[in-house]
Scaffold this motif. Structure first.
Motif, PDB file in Angstrom:
ATOM      1  N   GLU A 126       0.828  -1.201   0.000  1.00 50.84           N
ATOM      2  CA  GLU A 126       0.000   0.000   0.000  1.00 50.84           C
ATOM      3  C   GLU A 126       0.869   1.260   0.000  1.00 50.84           C
ATOM      4  O   GLU A 126       1.821   1.370   0.780  1.00 50.84           O
ATOM      5  N   THR A 147      -0.985  -7.705  -4.561  1.00 52.76           N
ATOM      6  CA  THR A 147      -0.391  -6.593  -3.823  1.00 52.76           C
ATOM      7  C   THR A 147      -1.383  -5.453  -3.636  1.00 52.76           C
ATOM      8  O   THR A 147      -2.330  -5.303  -4.413  1.00 52.76           O
ATOM      9  N   GLN A 148      -1.137  -4.627  -2.640  1.00 55.38           N
ATOM     10  CA  GLN A 148      -1.946  -3.423  -2.398  1.00 55.38           C
ATOM     11  C   GLN A 148      -1.343  -2.215  -3.112  1.00 55.38           C
ATOM     12  O   GLN A 148      -1.873  -1.103  -3.027  1.00 55.38           O
ATOM     13  N   THR A 150      -0.260   0.362  -6.170  1.00 54.84           N
ATOM     14  CA  THR A 150      -0.940   0.850  -7.372  1.00 54.84           C
ATOM     15  C   THR A 150      -0.239   0.289  -8.605  1.00 54.84           C
ATOM     16  O   THR A 150       0.979   0.377  -8.719  1.00 54.84           O
TER      17      THR A 150
END
Length: 407
Positions: A126, A147-148, A150
């Motif tokens: 994140e 995954t968090q 972007t």
């Protein structure tokens, strides 16, 4: 809505292929005879689709190492590396791979897919950014789902597109991890890695290179595109697989970053999977030794690449953009691709069918992979067989046939 309805489009496509009676997924190699031949449907068949780049699956040193390890330590570890599945040979292979690349650290996993899935999704989270080539392997896309971070894609093999993305992120907090591949598995093209590394470093990012198809095939010492491009000391992470040049199964990640060892207790795809059995580790260690000591195998591989690529190009086929151990033959649609694949199998040659959604740009491909173990005669016979079939299907211009006949 039924439980399989979300896959309706894919299911309809597969059922269409099966209805033709030409299902590539049903092919079974009844017996593998050598690195380049197998019995399929009772017939001796040339293998040009097995990623066996150095032909080491039958190398006596690799086979004997596997047999000896099985006798000494059994058939499996029956556990994960963090529980009961870490043997001295795992540590020995990790030390040898780290030394091979001149890196401080290495972590070995049970498949190459798991390495990409686990390592990439663990490195960024994140608030971070994962920047990937648009034509990335499925394992990289699957890591994106884990995954968090972007996710941002850039145009395939386009350093200016990567730079545009990184420039927009320049003032954003969070780590930026760029992921590219040495050789792309569908079209066999090579990344402009030196430019990718330069752009990534200029904008303060990290870069991970997947060398699954270039380990052994590229670089003076067989270390892949990172060596050939002269950036081995500049990349942050190198991942690869044992299932191509090294003739087995498994994967690895090497790096010189301090803190790398935390991946062993943070990467779920590593933590919760049984480790590689002693036989595989032993054969991979023997294969890695061969990669280091027998550069003539790399020379033979590239001679064979030239024989197949140049032969098919002269016949008039549309191929991937450059020479490489993967040679992709483009065909117009799924139905034609499967029909030509079947005709080639009937002629005694096995290659891979690659169709959407697994291919870039929705291309339909016959995907061929070369081996140092192929003979020139085998590959020339394959070119002749595929050319005859393509003419029978009306896929090549008459002019190309005249040109080939004239030599």
């Amino acid at each position: 809505m039924g439980i399989f309805d979300r896959h309706k489009q894919l299911l309809d496509t597969y059922r269409g292929v099966r209805a033709s009676g030409l299902d590539p997924l049903t092919v079974t190699m009844e017996r593998v005879l050598s690195p380049t031949e197998a019995l399929i449907e009772g017939r001796r068949t040339l293998l040009v689709g097995t990623n066996n780049y150095f032909g080491l699956t039958f190398d006596p040193a690799c086979v004997e190492a596997a047999v000896a390890a099985t006798r000494a330590e059994g058939t499996g570890t029956t556990g994960s590396r963090i529980a009961n599945g870490s043997y001295s040979q795992h540590a020995a292979l990790e030390a040898e791979l780290a030394d091979f690349y001149g890196m401080k650290h290495c972590m070995v996993a049970t498949t190459g897919y798991q390495v990409n899935l686990g390592v990439i999704s663990t490195l960024v989270g994140e608030g971070d950014y994962l920047v990937i080539d648009a034509d990335s392997h499925a394992s990289i896309y699957d890591a994106c789902k884990q995954t968090q971070a972007t996710i941002i894609r850039f145009k395939h093999n386009d350093p200016s597109s990567l730079e545009a993305r990184l420039r927009r992120l320049e003032k954003e907090p969070g780590n930026k991890l760029v992921v590219v591949e040495g050789i792309y598995s569908m079209l066999g093209d090579t990344a402009p890695l030196k430019a990718f590394v330069e752009v990534t470093k200029r904008y303060g990012g990290y870069i991970l290179v997947d060398e699954a198809h270039s380990l052994g095939a590229l670089g003076e010492g067989g270390r892949g595109l990172v060596e050939e491009a002269g950036v081995l000391d500049q990349v942050d992470f190198i991942v690869g697989t044992f299932s191509k040049t090294l003739g087995a199964i498994g994967g690895f990640c090497v790096s010189s970053h301090d803190g790398f060892e935390v991946l062993r207790v943070a990467t779920r795809a590593y933590m919760f999977t049984a480790s590689l059995p002693p036989s595989i580790i032993a054969s991979v260690r023997a294969a890695l030794k061969i990669v280091r000591e027998r550069p003539e195998l790399r020379t033979r591989l590239w001679d064979n690449v030239a024989t197949l690529y140049d032969g098919l190009s002269a016949a008039g086929f549309t191929l991937g953009p450059q020479h490489g151990p993967v040679v992709a033959v483009q065909l117009p649609d799924i139905e034609t691709t499967v029909a030509v694949w079947r005709a080639l199998l009937d002629a005694g040659v096995y290659v891979n069918v690659a169709v959407p959604p697994a291919t870039p740009g929705g291309l339909c491909l016959l995907r061929c992979s070369l081996s140092a173990a192929h003979t020139r005669a085998q590959l020339e016979n394959m070119v002749e067989a595929l050319t005859e079939i393509a003419h029978r299907f009306g896929l090549l211009p008459v002019e190309a046939r005249r040109r080939v006949a004239a030599g």
